[in-house]
Design a protein around this motif. Structure first.
Motif, PDB file in Angstrom:
ATOM      1  N   MET A 220      -9.874 -10.481  12.278  1.00  0.00           N
ATOM      2  CA  MET A 220      -9.475  -9.607  11.844  1.00  0.00           C
ATOM      3  C   MET A 220      -9.264  -8.827  11.020  1.00  0.00           C
ATOM      4  O   MET A 220      -9.942  -9.492  10.023  1.00  0.00           O
ATOM      5  CB  MET A 220      -7.845 -10.024  11.809  1.00  0.00           C
ATOM      6  CG  MET A 220      -6.735  -9.478  11.317  1.00  0.00           C
ATOM      7  SD  MET A 220      -5.622  -9.562  11.113  1.00  0.00           S
ATOM      8  CE  MET A 220      -5.187 -10.030  13.129  1.00  0.00           C
ATOM      9  N   LEU A 221      -9.250  -7.544  11.201  1.00  0.00           N
ATOM     10  CA  LEU A 221      -9.702  -6.535   9.544  1.00  0.00           C
ATOM     11  C   LEU A 221      -8.681  -6.308   8.847  1.00  0.00           C
ATOM     12  O   LEU A 221      -7.826  -5.924   9.425  1.00  0.00           O
ATOM     13  CB  LEU A 221      -9.978  -5.032  10.464  1.00  0.00           C
ATOM     14  CG  LEU A 221     -11.841  -5.285  11.083  1.00  0.00           C
ATOM     15  CD1 LEU A 221     -11.297  -3.953  11.241  1.00  0.00           C
ATOM     16  CD2 LEU A 221     -12.627  -5.545   9.425  1.00  0.00           C
ATOM     17  N   ARG A 222      -8.865  -6.277   7.689  1.00  0.00           N
ATOM     18  CA  ARG A 222      -7.986  -6.301   6.487  1.00  0.00           C
ATOM     19  C   ARG A 222      -7.632  -4.890   5.765  1.00  0.00           C
ATOM     20  O   ARG A 222      -8.563  -4.996   5.495  1.00  0.00           O
ATOM     21  CB  ARG A 222      -7.629  -7.489   5.238  1.00  0.00           C
ATOM     22  CG  ARG A 222      -7.630  -8.710   6.145  1.00  0.00           C
ATOM     23  CD  ARG A 222      -7.980 -10.092   5.362  1.00  0.00           C
ATOM     24  NE  ARG A 222      -9.641  -9.872   4.840  1.00  0.00           N
ATOM     25  CZ  ARG A 222     -10.106 -10.191   4.058  1.00  0.00           C
ATOM     26  NH1 ARG A 222      -8.873 -11.060   2.875  1.00  0.00           N
ATOM     27  NH2 ARG A 222     -11.180  -9.740   3.081  1.00  0.00           N
ATOM     28  N   ILE A 223      -7.054  -3.996   6.349  1.00  0.00           N
ATOM     29  CA  ILE A 223      -6.865  -2.520   5.496  1.00  0.00           C
ATOM     30  C   ILE A 223      -5.845  -2.667   4.810  1.00  0.00           C
ATOM     31  O   ILE A 223      -4.480  -2.752   5.308  1.00  0.00           O
ATOM     32  CB  ILE A 223      -7.110  -2.103   6.248  1.00  0.00           C
ATOM     33  CG1 ILE A 223      -8.135  -2.135   7.423  1.00  0.00           C
ATOM     34  CG2 ILE A 223      -7.092  -0.370   5.671  1.00  0.00           C
ATOM     35  CD1 ILE A 223      -8.512  -0.789   8.659  1.00  0.00           C
ATOM     36  N   ALA A 224      -5.967  -1.928   3.618  1.00  0.00           N
ATOM     37  CA  ALA A 224      -5.119  -1.402   2.398  1.00  0.00           C
ATOM     38  C   ALA A 224      -4.603  -0.096   2.218  1.00  0.00           C
ATOM     39  O   ALA A 224      -6.286   0.639   3.017  1.00  0.00           O
ATOM     40  CB  ALA A 224      -5.480  -2.249   1.194  1.00  0.00           C
ATOM     41  N   VAL A 225      -3.664   0.031   2.587  1.00  0.00           N
ATOM     42  CA  VAL A 225      -3.068   2.088   2.263  1.00  0.00           C
ATOM     43  C   VAL A 225      -2.948   2.266   1.324  1.00  0.00           C
ATOM     44  O   VAL A 225      -1.721   1.783   1.153  1.00  0.00           O
ATOM     45  CB  VAL A 225      -2.264   2.382   3.870  1.00  0.00           C
ATOM     46  CG1 VAL A 225      -2.318   3.756   3.379  1.00  0.00           C
ATOM     47  CG2 VAL A 225      -3.111   1.620   4.966  1.00  0.00           C
ATOM     48  N   GLY A 226      -3.650   2.765   0.116  1.00  0.00           N
ATOM     49  CA  GLY A 226      -3.092   2.875  -0.783  1.00  0.00           C
ATOM     50  C   GLY A 226      -2.403   4.646  -0.475  1.00  0.00           C
ATOM     51  O   GLY A 226      -2.342   5.145   0.500  1.00  0.00           O
ATOM     52  N   GLY A 227      -3.534   5.044  -1.899  1.00  0.00           N
ATOM     53  CA  GLY A 227      -3.333   6.926  -1.839  1.00  0.00           C
ATOM     54  C   GLY A 227      -2.483   7.501  -2.592  1.00  0.00           C
ATOM     55  O   GLY A 227      -0.899   6.698  -1.970  1.00  0.00           O
ATOM     56  N   ALA A 228      -2.095   8.829  -2.248  1.00  0.00           N
ATOM     57  CA  ALA A 228      -0.925   9.032  -3.247  1.00  0.00           C
ATOM     58  C   ALA A 228       0.145   9.861  -2.106  1.00  0.00           C
ATOM     59  O   ALA A 228       1.583  10.097  -2.322  1.00  0.00           O
ATOM     60  CB  ALA A 228      -1.452  10.027  -3.570  1.00  0.00           C
ATOM     61  N   ILE A 229      -0.505  10.034  -0.566  1.00  0.00           N
ATOM     62  CA  ILE A 229       1.138  10.970   0.008  1.00  0.00           C
ATOM     63  C   ILE A 229       0.702   9.912   2.073  1.00  0.00           C
ATOM     64  O   ILE A 229      -0.268   9.451   2.036  1.00  0.00           O
ATOM     65  CB  ILE A 229       1.110  12.703   0.240  1.00  0.00           C
ATOM     66  CG1 ILE A 229      -0.698  12.816   0.081  1.00  0.00           C
ATOM     67  CG2 ILE A 229       1.798  12.519  -1.833  1.00  0.00           C
ATOM     68  CD1 ILE A 229       0.245  14.436   0.725  1.00  0.00           C
ATOM     69  N   ASP A 230       1.768   9.948   2.192  1.00  0.00           N
ATOM     70  CA  ASP A 230       1.837   9.744   3.365  1.00  0.00           C
ATOM     71  C   ASP A 230       1.147   8.425   4.274  1.00  0.00           C
ATOM     72  O   ASP A 230       0.831   8.088   5.185  1.00  0.00           O
ATOM     73  CB  ASP A 230       0.805  10.911   4.509  1.00  0.00           C
ATOM     74  CG  ASP A 230       1.543  12.207   4.702  1.00  0.00           C
ATOM     75  OD1 ASP A 230       2.608  12.360   4.213  1.00  0.00           O
ATOM     76  OD2 ASP A 230       0.734  13.443   4.783  1.00  0.00           O
ATOM     77  N   LYS A 231       1.484   7.278   3.256  1.00  0.00           N
ATOM     78  CA  LYS A 231       0.550   5.523   3.843  1.00  0.00           C
ATOM     79  C   LYS A 231       1.283   5.341   4.794  1.00  0.00           C
ATOM     80  O   LYS A 231       0.844   5.055   5.110  1.00  0.00           O
ATOM     81  CB  LYS A 231       0.894   5.224   2.446  1.00  0.00           C
ATOM     82  CG  LYS A 231       0.897   5.231   0.976  1.00  0.00           C
ATOM     83  CD  LYS A 231       0.914   4.420   0.268  1.00  0.00           C
ATOM     84  CE  LYS A 231       1.021   4.860  -0.340  1.00  0.00           C
ATOM     85  NZ  LYS A 231       1.053   4.230  -2.472  1.00  0.00           N
ATOM     86  N   PRO A 232       2.751   5.786   5.111  1.00  0.00           N
ATOM     87  CA  PRO A 232       3.102   5.201   6.702  1.00  0.00           C
ATOM     88  C   PRO A 232       2.597   5.817   7.645  1.00  0.00           C
ATOM     89  O   PRO A 232       1.826   4.689   9.045  1.00  0.00           O
ATOM     90  CB  PRO A 232       4.914   5.936   6.751  1.00  0.00           C
ATOM     91  CG  PRO A 232       5.095   5.283   4.810  1.00  0.00           C
ATOM     92  CD  PRO A 232       4.116   6.003   5.035  1.00  0.00           C
ATOM     93  N   LYS A 233       2.318   7.103   7.339  1.00  0.00           N
ATOM     94  CA  LYS A 233       1.435   7.378   8.640  1.00  0.00           C
ATOM     95  C   LYS A 233      -0.074   7.079   9.194  1.00  0.00           C
ATOM     96  O   LYS A 233      -0.589   7.440   9.685  1.00  0.00           O
ATOM     97  CB  LYS A 233       1.891   9.543   8.580  1.00  0.00           C
ATOM     98  CG  LYS A 233       0.771   9.734   9.607  1.00  0.00           C
ATOM     99  CD  LYS A 233       1.011  11.650   9.364  1.00  0.00           C
ATOM    100  CE  LYS A 233       0.874  12.252  10.282  1.00  0.00           C
ATOM    101  NZ  LYS A 233       0.897  13.823   9.993  1.00  0.00           N
ATOM    102  N   VAL A 234      -0.730   7.023   7.837  1.00  0.00           N
ATOM    103  CA  VAL A 234      -1.906   6.206   7.623  1.00  0.00           C
ATOM    104  C   VAL A 234      -1.970   5.076   8.193  1.00  0.00           C
ATOM    105  O   VAL A 234      -2.529   4.907   9.581  1.00  0.00           O
ATOM    106  CB  VAL A 234      -2.521   5.798   6.311  1.00  0.00           C
ATOM    107  CG1 VAL A 234      -3.767   5.722   6.525  1.00  0.00           C
ATOM    108  CG2 VAL A 234      -2.582   8.127   5.551  1.00  0.00           C
TER     109      VAL A 234
END
Length: 123
Positions: free
Chosen positions: A1-15
């Motif tokens: 299983m790939l583990r992906i962290a979503v960071g960034g400044a905006i739109d995290k839920p959409k990503v």
């Protein structure tokens, strides 16, 4: 299983939503603060980092660049410069694990990155 962290400044839920839609049960996605997402990569608690911002590199990747180094990061889109599949393929082959893109390119950049990762990993 790939583990992906979503960071960034905006739109995290959409990503995160687009990643889950493509990866289904093959991925574990966590929305985190920028610093936590970058630390997850650094401490081998996540395999990839995805981040969006208005410029594709600043708020999307600043913390990842600071903590894991610019050589592990790729800006795949910028304002007026949409993502290109050959650039994503090259970035992955070059060992990039953190990807930044503009929030208006989420629907194009995230599938491109995810499909390339899944094809490379044979998932």
């Amino acid at each position: 299983m790939l583990r992906i962290a979503v960071g960034g400044a905006i739109d995290k839920p959409k990503v995160a939503e687009v990643i889950k839609k493509i990866g289904c049960e093959r991925v574990e996605v966590k929305i985190m603060s920028d610093i936590d997402a970058a630390m997850a990569i650094k401490n081998d608690k996540a395999d990839y980092y995805f981040g969006a911002c208005a410029t594709g590199g600043g708020g999307a990747l600043a913390m990842a660049m600071a903590l894991i180094g610019a050589t592990k990061c790729a800006t795949v889109s910028m304002p007026g410069k949409p993502p290109k599949e050959q650039d994503v393929i090259k970035a992955l082959k070059d060992g990039k694990v953190a990807f930044g893109f503009t929030n208006d390119h989420i629907e194009k950049a995230v599938p491109m990155i995810m499909n390339t990762i899944l094809n490379e990993k044979g998932e």
